[in-house]
Design a protein around this motif. Structure first.
Motif, PDB file in Angstrom:
ATOM      1  N   TRP A 144       0.880  -1.167   0.000  1.00  0.00           N
ATOM      2  CA  TRP A 144       0.000   0.000   0.000  1.00  0.00           C
ATOM      3  C   TRP A 144       0.918   1.217   0.000  1.00  0.00           C
ATOM      4  CZ3 TRP A 144      -0.746   3.986   3.731  1.00  0.00           C
ATOM      5  CH2 TRP A 144      -1.880   4.795   3.530  1.00  0.00           C
ATOM      6  N   THR A 145       0.639   2.162  -0.891  1.00  0.00           N
ATOM      7  CA  THR A 145       1.495   3.347  -0.943  1.00  0.00           C
ATOM      8  C   THR A 145       0.697   4.592  -0.610  1.00  0.00           C
ATOM      9  OG1 THR A 145       1.109   3.580  -3.318  1.00  0.00           O
ATOM     10  CG2 THR A 145       3.085   2.375  -2.640  1.00  0.00           C
ATOM     11  N   TRP A 146       1.406   5.570  -0.102  1.00  0.00           N
ATOM     12  CA  TRP A 146       0.787   6.826   0.320  1.00  0.00           C
ATOM     13  C   TRP A 146       1.729   7.976  -0.040  1.00  0.00           C
ATOM     14  CZ3 TRP A 146       2.097  10.167   4.695  1.00  0.00           C
ATOM     15  CH2 TRP A 146       1.139  11.168   4.945  1.00  0.00           C
ATOM     16  N   THR A 147       1.161   8.990  -0.707  1.00  0.00           N
ATOM     17  CA  THR A 147       1.946  10.176  -1.025  1.00  0.00           C
ATOM     18  C   THR A 147       1.900  11.115   0.164  1.00  0.00           C
ATOM     19  OG1 THR A 147       1.380   9.953  -3.357  1.00  0.00           O
ATOM     20  CG2 THR A 147       2.239  12.084  -2.638  1.00  0.00           C
ATOM     21  N   SER A 148       3.060  11.383   0.734  1.00  0.00           N
ATOM     22  CA  SER A 148       3.085  12.132   1.995  1.00  0.00           C
ATOM     23  C   SER A 148       2.598  13.569   1.813  1.00  0.00           C
ATOM     24  CB  SER A 148       4.494  12.148   2.575  1.00  0.00           C
ATOM     25  OG  SER A 148       4.469  12.817   3.829  1.00  0.00           O
ATOM     26  N   THR A 149       1.789  14.006   2.754  1.00  0.00           N
ATOM     27  CA  THR A 149       1.311  15.388   2.801  1.00  0.00           C
ATOM     28  C   THR A 149       2.098  16.200   3.823  1.00  0.00           C
ATOM     29  OG1 THR A 149      -0.347  14.713   4.429  1.00  0.00           O
ATOM     30  CG2 THR A 149      -1.025  14.748   2.118  1.00  0.00           C
ATOM     31  N   VAL A 150       3.092  15.557   4.434  1.00  0.00           N
ATOM     32  CA  VAL A 150       3.846  16.198   5.512  1.00  0.00           C
ATOM     33  C   VAL A 150       5.339  15.945   5.328  1.00  0.00           C
ATOM     34  CG1 VAL A 150       2.021  16.205   7.266  1.00  0.00           C
ATOM     35  CG2 VAL A 150       3.392  14.145   6.912  1.00  0.00           C
ATOM     36  N   SER A 151       6.137  16.801   5.955  1.00  0.00           N
ATOM     37  CA  SER A 151       7.596  16.631   5.934  1.00  0.00           C
ATOM     38  C   SER A 151       8.098  16.465   7.358  1.00  0.00           C
ATOM     39  CB  SER A 151       8.281  17.867   5.328  1.00  0.00           C
ATOM     40  OG  SER A 151       7.924  18.019   3.977  1.00  0.00           O
ATOM     41  N   GLY A 152       9.113  15.651   7.511  1.00  0.00           N
ATOM     42  CA  GLY A 152       9.689  15.515   8.848  1.00  0.00           C
ATOM     43  C   GLY A 152      10.505  14.247   8.984  1.00  0.00           C
ATOM     44  N   ARG A 153      10.748  13.927  10.252  1.00  0.00           N
ATOM     45  CA  ARG A 153      11.544  12.741  10.576  1.00  0.00           C
ATOM     46  C   ARG A 153      10.669  11.719  11.293  1.00  0.00           C
ATOM     47  NH1 ARG A 153      14.785  14.016  14.424  1.00  0.00           N
ATOM     48  NH2 ARG A 153      14.610  16.265  14.731  1.00  0.00           N
TER      49      ARG A 153
END
Ligand SMILES: [Cu+2]
Length: 348
Positions: free
Chosen positions: A213-222
């Motif tokens: 399952w893949t998800w395009t991230s809407t957030v940046s971080g660690r």
């Protein structure tokens, strides 16, 4: 106290939620850091007739609005789940009880991977959860999950496979510090799921399989911590940043070391490090779930609940050692499920 669990999704029950206050010096958590408090929050009682007589509430989610909170205006730093009897002793498969799942939703915050156009998305941010394997959640020092003043909703699914009525409670022993504690960095839960925003289930065929399952991230971080959930027959979940090729966390299933679990899934290893992996907005994250069961596993699950520290400073720190990110299989992992993953108990 004969109470049948409701069969309708979304039905609120009048189960009582109790907070057992202030056990700040009881050992395990108090050693963490100055000011850490430990509160055990208890949900129930769930009085379950035997399976087939109302105790087998399969595919049923009992929703508790306004569930008890371990703290308000606080940062949660660790949470240890359990299913217990009235006297506090663990309720597990050796006495017929199984925790299908327990989830807590923060109603004041939208979930990052599941929008409000779905039943689960409307409940809020999924911030704590447990299956029968009862993984302890923890964040590295200096991080916490912020719980404000908004209500929490709980969703519970518990099964009684014994032949007598049993009463059990779900508990979370939570370490927390007040929100006023200086220097605590708030994490964002990232719920990754092979069947996200739905019932999380899919059918895993017999033999070795990998579901993605893949998800395009809407957030940046660690990404700083997290672990997986599979059913009996599951081997591991693996989280990778496909855009950068970076391995973030592998969570390994364990079998056969703990008698109370009767050969069913008993552990999932947990990843924790200041920088397990870096995520940029727009990156594609891949969740891989591996099963290897002798028989097909209907209603299989593959979930990872990760904690992200949102920041634009993505330079990172020391790379995670293999035992912190699950890059190598830990001693708790492996072993063989007793029944190949297709038994009734093994369903969850
Ligand atoms: Cu599950």
């Amino acid at each position: 106290m004969m109470k049948r669990l409701g069969s309708a999704l979304g039905m609120g029950l009048a189960a009582v939620a109790l907070v057992l206050p202030g056990l700040g010096l009881d050992g395990v958590g108090a050693a963490d850091a100055p000011g850490v408090q430990v509160t055990t929050v208890r949900y129930g009682p769930f009085t379950l007739p035997p399976a087939g007589k109302g105790g087998d509430v399969d595919h049923t989610n009992v929703v508790l609005p306004d569930a008890a909170k371990p703290c308000e205006d606080c940062f949660i730093t660790r949470a240890e789940p359990d299913l217990v009897y009235d006297d506090g002793t663990p309720a597990n498969l050796d006495t017929g009880l199984m925790l299908h799942h327990a989830l807590l939703f923060n109603t004041g915050v939208p979930d990052t991977t599941c929008g409000a156009d779905s039943f689960f998305g409307r409940l809020g941010e999924r911030f704590l959860a447990s299956g029968n394997e009862r993984t302890v959640k923890r964040y590295p020092d200096g991080y916490g999950y912020h719980l404000g003043r908004d209500p929490v909703t709980g969703v519970f699914h518990i099964m009684n496979h014994s032949d007598v009525t049993k009463t059990v409670w779900f508990t979370f022993k939570v370490n927390w510090v007040p929100a006023s504690t200086p220097g605590v960095r708030a994490v964002t839960p990232l719920w990754l799921d092979e069947n996200n925003c739905r019932d999380s289930e899919y059918n895993a065929p017999a033999g070795p399989t990998s579901q993605h399952w893949t998800w395009t991230s809407t957030v940046s971080g660690r990404i700083i911590s997290g672990g997986g959930h599979v059913h009996t027959g599951g081997v591991r979940t693996v989280l990778t940043n496909l855009t950068t090729g970076q391995h973030i966390c592998t969570s390994w299933a364990g079998y056969g070391h703990k008698p109370a679990y009767g050969g069913e899934i008993e552990s999932m290893s947990y990843c924790a490090w200041d920088t397990l992996g870096v995520v940029h907005k727009g990156d594609t994250l891949d969740l891989q779930t591996d099963y290897n069961a002798a028989e097909p596993v209907p209603g299989a699950m593959g979930i990872m609940l990760m904690a992200l520290y949102q920041t634009d400073d993505l330079t990172g720190s020391t790379p995670a050692p293999p035992d912190a990110s699950g890059a190598v299989m830990p001693p708790s992992a492996g072993g063989s499920p007793s029944r190949g993953g297709a038994s009734h108990h093994g369903h969850h």
